[in-house]
Design an enzyme around this catalytic site. Sequence first.
Site, PDB file in Angstrom:
ATOM      1  N   LYS A  33       0.850  -1.194   0.000  1.00  0.00           N
ATOM      2  CA  LYS A  33       0.000   0.000   0.000  1.00  0.00           C
ATOM      3  C   LYS A  33       0.883   1.242   0.000  1.00  0.00           C
ATOM      4  O   LYS A  33       1.776   1.381   0.827  1.00  0.00           O
ATOM      5  CB  LYS A  33      -0.891   0.012   1.242  1.00  0.00           C
ATOM      6  CG  LYS A  33      -1.735   1.294   1.364  1.00  0.00           C
ATOM      7  CD  LYS A  33      -2.717   1.211   2.507  1.00  0.00           C
ATOM      8  CE  LYS A  33      -2.241   1.843   3.788  1.00  0.00           C
ATOM      9  NZ  LYS A  33      -2.217   3.305   3.806  1.00  0.00           N
ATOM     10  N   ASP A  60      -3.450   4.380  -1.979  1.00  0.00           N
ATOM     11  CA  ASP A  60      -4.402   4.886  -0.985  1.00  0.00           C
ATOM     12  C   ASP A  60      -4.350   6.413  -0.949  1.00  0.00           C
ATOM     13  O   ASP A  60      -3.718   6.999  -0.081  1.00  0.00           O
ATOM     14  CB  ASP A  60      -3.984   4.270   0.370  1.00  0.00           C
ATOM     15  CG  ASP A  60      -4.855   4.703   1.526  1.00  0.00           C
ATOM     16  OD1 ASP A  60      -5.990   5.148   1.295  1.00  0.00           O
ATOM     17  OD2 ASP A  60      -4.381   4.575   2.682  1.00  0.00           O
ATOM     18  N   LYS A  62      -7.317   8.351  -1.393  1.00  0.00           N
ATOM     19  CA  LYS A  62      -8.622   8.846  -0.875  1.00  0.00           C
ATOM     20  C   LYS A  62      -9.101  10.095  -1.606  1.00  0.00           C
ATOM     21  O   LYS A  62      -9.274  11.156  -0.990  1.00  0.00           O
ATOM     22  CB  LYS A  62      -8.524   9.118   0.620  1.00  0.00           C
ATOM     23  CG  LYS A  62      -8.061   7.942   1.460  1.00  0.00           C
ATOM     24  CD  LYS A  62      -8.101   8.275   2.939  1.00  0.00           C
ATOM     25  CE  LYS A  62      -7.693   7.142   3.835  1.00  0.00           C
ATOM     26  NZ  LYS A  62      -6.261   6.803   3.810  1.00  0.00           N
ATOM     27  N   ASP A  65     -13.267  15.109  -4.683  1.00  0.00           N
ATOM     28  CA  ASP A  65     -13.294  16.386  -5.406  1.00  0.00           C
ATOM     29  C   ASP A  65     -14.526  16.371  -6.306  1.00  0.00           C
ATOM     30  O   ASP A  65     -15.340  15.451  -6.209  1.00  0.00           O
ATOM     31  CB  ASP A  65     -11.990  16.547  -6.215  1.00  0.00           C
ATOM     32  CG  ASP A  65     -11.629  18.019  -6.436  1.00  0.00           C
ATOM     33  OD1 ASP A  65     -12.534  18.834  -6.700  1.00  0.00           O
ATOM     34  OD2 ASP A  65     -10.431  18.344  -6.351  1.00  0.00           O
ATOM     35  N   THR A 123     -11.411   6.163  10.589  1.00  0.00           N
ATOM     36  CA  THR A 123     -11.451   5.570  11.935  1.00  0.00           C
ATOM     37  C   THR A 123     -10.885   6.528  12.984  1.00  0.00           C
ATOM     38  O   THR A 123     -11.046   6.315  14.170  1.00  0.00           O
ATOM     39  CB  THR A 123     -10.682   4.233  11.987  1.00  0.00           C
ATOM     40  OG1 THR A 123      -9.443   4.412  11.316  1.00  0.00           O
ATOM     41  CG2 THR A 123     -11.459   3.125  11.343  1.00  0.00           C
ATOM     42  N   ARG A 215       3.160  -1.467  10.644  1.00  0.00           N
ATOM     43  CA  ARG A 215       4.279  -1.593  11.583  1.00  0.00           C
ATOM     44  C   ARG A 215       4.609  -3.002  12.059  1.00  0.00           C
ATOM     45  O   ARG A 215       5.798  -3.304  12.247  1.00  0.00           O
ATOM     46  CB  ARG A 215       4.064  -0.629  12.755  1.00  0.00           C
ATOM     47  CG  ARG A 215       4.296   0.814  12.328  1.00  0.00           C
ATOM     48  CD  ARG A 215       3.661   1.806  13.249  1.00  0.00           C
ATOM     49  NE  ARG A 215       2.213   1.784  13.127  1.00  0.00           N
ATOM     50  CZ  ARG A 215       1.397   2.557  13.831  1.00  0.00           C
ATOM     51  NH1 ARG A 215       1.885   3.393  14.717  1.00  0.00           N
ATOM     52  NH2 ARG A 215       0.093   2.483  13.648  1.00  0.00           N
TER      53      ARG A 215
HETATM   54  O1  C5P Z   1       1.169   0.322  11.095  1.00  0.00           O
HETATM   55  P1  C5P Z   1      -0.280  -0.051  10.972  1.00  0.00           P
HETATM   56  O2  C5P Z   1      -0.520  -1.523  10.774  1.00  0.00           O
HETATM   57  O3  C5P Z   1      -1.131   0.551  12.070  1.00  0.00           O
HETATM   58  O4  C5P Z   1      -0.702   0.666   9.601  1.00  0.00           O
HETATM   59  C1  C5P Z   1      -1.995   0.637   9.107  1.00  0.00           C
HETATM   60  C2  C5P Z   1      -2.076   1.389   7.824  1.00  0.00           C
HETATM   61  O5  C5P Z   1      -3.449   1.502   7.466  1.00  0.00           O
HETATM   62  C3  C5P Z   1      -1.537   2.810   7.859  1.00  0.00           C
HETATM   63  O6  C5P Z   1      -1.032   3.103   6.554  1.00  0.00           O
HETATM   64  C4  C5P Z   1      -2.759   3.641   8.168  1.00  0.00           C
HETATM   65  O7  C5P Z   1      -2.670   4.940   7.678  1.00  0.00           O
HETATM   66  C5  C5P Z   1      -3.821   2.856   7.406  1.00  0.00           C
HETATM   67  N1  C5P Z   1      -5.185   3.058   7.863  1.00  0.00           N
HETATM   68  C6  C5P Z   1      -5.604   2.784   9.151  1.00  0.00           C
HETATM   69  N2  C5P Z   1      -6.910   2.970   9.505  1.00  0.00           N
HETATM   70  C7  C5P Z   1      -7.787   3.404   8.591  1.00  0.00           C
HETATM   71  C8  C5P Z   1      -7.387   3.675   7.296  1.00  0.00           C
HETATM   72  C9  C5P Z   1      -6.059   3.485   6.961  1.00  0.00           C
HETATM   73  O8  C5P Z   1      -4.810   2.357   9.967  1.00  0.00           O
HETATM   74  N3  C5P Z   1      -9.047   3.521   8.937  1.00  0.00           N
END
Ligand code: C5P
Length: 238
Positions: A33, A60, A62, A65, A123, A215
């Site tokens: 992603k 991603d 989003k 517009d 979220t 992460r």
């Molecule tokens: O590091 P982690 O597993 O928390 O990363 C989750 C990824 O998903 C990040 O790129 C974060 O921006 C994205 N994301 C999220 N919650 C959302 C939409 C996107 O954690 N509702």
Amino acid sequence: MSQRPIIALDFPSKKEVASFLANFPEAESLFVKVGMELFYQEGPEIIRWLKMLGHSVFLDLKLHDIPNTVEQSMTGLAKLGVDITNVHAAGGIKMMKAAKAGLKKGTKTGAKEPILIAVTQLTSTSEEEMQQDQLIEVSLKESVIHYAKCAKQAGLDGVVCSALEANDIHQATNESFICLTPGIRPRGSDVGDQQRVVTPADARKIGSTYIVVGRPITQAKIPYEAYKSIKNEWNGER
Ligand code: C5P
């Protein structure tokens, strides 16, 4: 074929991405992603490079517009060969239909049209914030379900949501409507700033179609081992 978790490449530039990818065997085709952070630094070239390496890409960005702008932009993104991309459902049904039309226009003959999904409520937005800032008077859950139904009506393939919402969304749409879910943590790993986390195995049980994991893989001591273990758990192979 076993399904790949989507790895969130939350890195500031191509240099960091390249050293992260060096942890994986060259022949391993990943699903990654790319978000705004990386895309706005490196531009479309980063997508061409990842595709050239044989990876699948969820871009991603989003988009939100006027329909015409979104349509033209989506045509360009489809030309890059992205596999999944997204818009904000708050842009409206007309905008989502325009996004879909743009992707269709930009898809090369014989190539697969990119999957298009919608972001419902971020979220990071609390119910209180949604009601005060957006003047939406229903509950957060009702708003998420409403946006999912709008996305379905516009002909989109699914939504980005919490795995915990997947069941309700499937009931409001249908079983094949894609629920792409971040907020995934393998058992015993650091939760970080995520609030409501779900394990890969539970995400599968609840009904996630794709999981996005950042992460727990990007910050792992041995990223390839972490990836394989999450992938196995997601595929019920453990
Ligand atoms: O590091 P982690 O597993 O928390 O990363 C989750 C990824 O998903 C990040 O790129 C974060 O921006 C994205 N994301 C999220 N919650 C959302 C939409 C996107 O954690 N509702």
